[in-house]
Design an enzyme around this catalytic site. Structure first.
Site, short mmCIF file in Angstrom:
data_model
loop_
_atom_site.label_atom_id
_atom_site.label_comp_id
_atom_site.label_asym_id
_atom_site.label_seq_id
_atom_site.Cartn_x
_atom_site.Cartn_y
_atom_site.Cartn_z
N LYS A 280 0.81 -1.22 0.00
CA LYS A 280 0.00 0.00 0.00
C LYS A 280 0.85 1.27 0.00
O LYS A 280 2.03 1.26 0.32
CB LYS A 280 -1.00 -0.03 1.16
CG LYS A 280 -2.06 -1.10 0.93
CD LYS A 280 -3.30 -0.94 1.74
CE LYS A 280 -4.37 -1.93 1.26
NZ LYS A 280 -5.59 -1.85 2.05
N ARG A 315 -3.59 -10.72 4.36
CA ARG A 315 -3.98 -10.63 2.95
C ARG A 315 -2.83 -9.99 2.18
O ARG A 315 -2.51 -8.83 2.41
CB ARG A 315 -5.27 -9.81 2.81
CG ARG A 315 -5.79 -9.70 1.39
CD ARG A 315 -7.07 -8.87 1.36
NE ARG A 315 -7.61 -8.79 0.01
CZ ARG A 315 -7.28 -7.86 -0.88
NH1 ARG A 315 -6.41 -6.91 -0.55
NH2 ARG A 315 -7.81 -7.85 -2.09
#
Length: 337
Positions: A280, A315
């Site tokens: 991210k 994840r």
């Protein structure tokens, strides 16, 4: 905002008398931090925990989609989209998607998360019909090939979830916490499948436009508590719910860091914790790595911090690297992999 208790997890020993097992797993805690709105967190002993909070923090988590949560689990990300922030366009053909799914399972993924709509910052919504056309053939092809591993459908849209379940999906992973459509809760309950409820502030198009919180940790925990209660009210058992703080979904770098540092607060919801921070933007911002695919090391570092605080499911895009890191983390902390 409701005051909340945050366990301070540890592993190994020495373990003092009165220490409690965290979520029935291998980590334990002897101290907690009491968080109240407008005040600095206060260090307290577990002996001060109210009985209801103690029960939620310590109860063993039930298996989800056939996976026990007594050890770290890895969810491999498979985006069959043209525009996802990291791997958009890489797996849009059926053959490419199936090949990537097989590769992630070979690398050690416990569950596959298949998504057909990008929820990156600024992304435009995809019609449910187009989203289903992307994900359903992949799920069906995996099942037709004899792949029995659990499959999660990553969608906000109930119609897509229903189609994915019919094709063989086992879990509904929803960035909108079953709140995107009025029928979301009822559809999830009727399916009998477990769900993952994630926090997001705003929708993907606008969520990164100067998000503001009074106390991001308490607000995210409060939102998720409300969604867990709504899901239970609709007939979904708490034991069938995972929660996700939504790193990067309507949060600044500072918000993300605060949530990661305080992640263990979410154990007080009595659900398993799914953590997704792979590649991210905040990782790239902190480490000065503008290319998402080059943020593997930073992603692994953040994932290990999530494990330290008891997250049960990671994840990730980079399954092989994460699996190796989890194996070493588990060995160092005396946790059976």
């Amino acid at each position: 905002m409701t005051p909340r208790w945050r366990p301070l997890p540890r592993s190994g020993g020495p373990r003092p008398p009165g220490a409690l097992a965290l979520a029935g797993g291998p980590l334990w805690f002897a101290d907690v931090a009491l968080h109240r709105p407008g005040r600095a967190p206060e260090l307290r002993s577990v002996s001060e925990l109210p009985e209801a909070e103690r029960a939620l923090l310590t109860a063993p988590r039930a298996a989800v989609a056939g996976l026990s949560l007594d050890r770290p689990r890895i969810m491999g990300i498979l985006n069959v989209t043209p525009d996802s922030f990291s791997d958009g366009g890489a797996h849009v053909t059926l053959d490419a998607a199936v090949a990537r799914a097989r590769a992630m399972l070979a690398e050690g993924a416990d569950i596959l998360d298949i998504g057909g709509e990008s929820t990156r910052p600024g992304a435009e919504p995809v019609p449910p019909e187009a989203e289903a056309d992307r994900v359903v053939p992949v799920i069906a092809a995996l099942r037709a090939a004899g792949i029995a591993a659990p499959i999660s459908i990553d969608t906000r849209n109930p119609a897509v979830a229903v189609a994915a379940f019919a094709a063989g999906a086992d879990l509904w992973n929803d960035v909108a916490a079953l709140g995107h459509a009025p029928e979301g809760l009822a559809v999830a309950a009727a399916s009998g499948r477990p769900v993952c409820l994630m926090h997001a502030k705003g929708d993907p198009r606008t969520m990164q436009e100067a998000p503001v919180y009074g106390d991001v940790l308490l607000e995210v925990a409060g939102f998720l508590a409300a969604r867990v209660a709504a899901a239970e009210g609709a007939g979904i058992s708490r034991s069938a719910i995972l929660v996700d703080p939504g790193i990067g979904f309507g949060k600044t770098v500072a918000h993300n860091l605060t949530l990661i540092r305080g992640l263990s607060m979410l154990h007080g919801l009595g659900c398993g914790i799914l953590f997704g921070a792979s590649r991210k933007r905040f990782i790239g911002t902190i480490a000065d790595v503008p290319v998402a695919a080059e943020r593997v090391a930073g992603s692994v570092a953040v994932a290990l911090e999530a494990l330290r605080q008891g997250a049960q499911v990671l994840r990730v895009h980079d399954v092989k690297e994460t699996r190796q890191a989890v194996a070493l983390w588990s060995a160092l902390n005396g946790i059976q992999e």
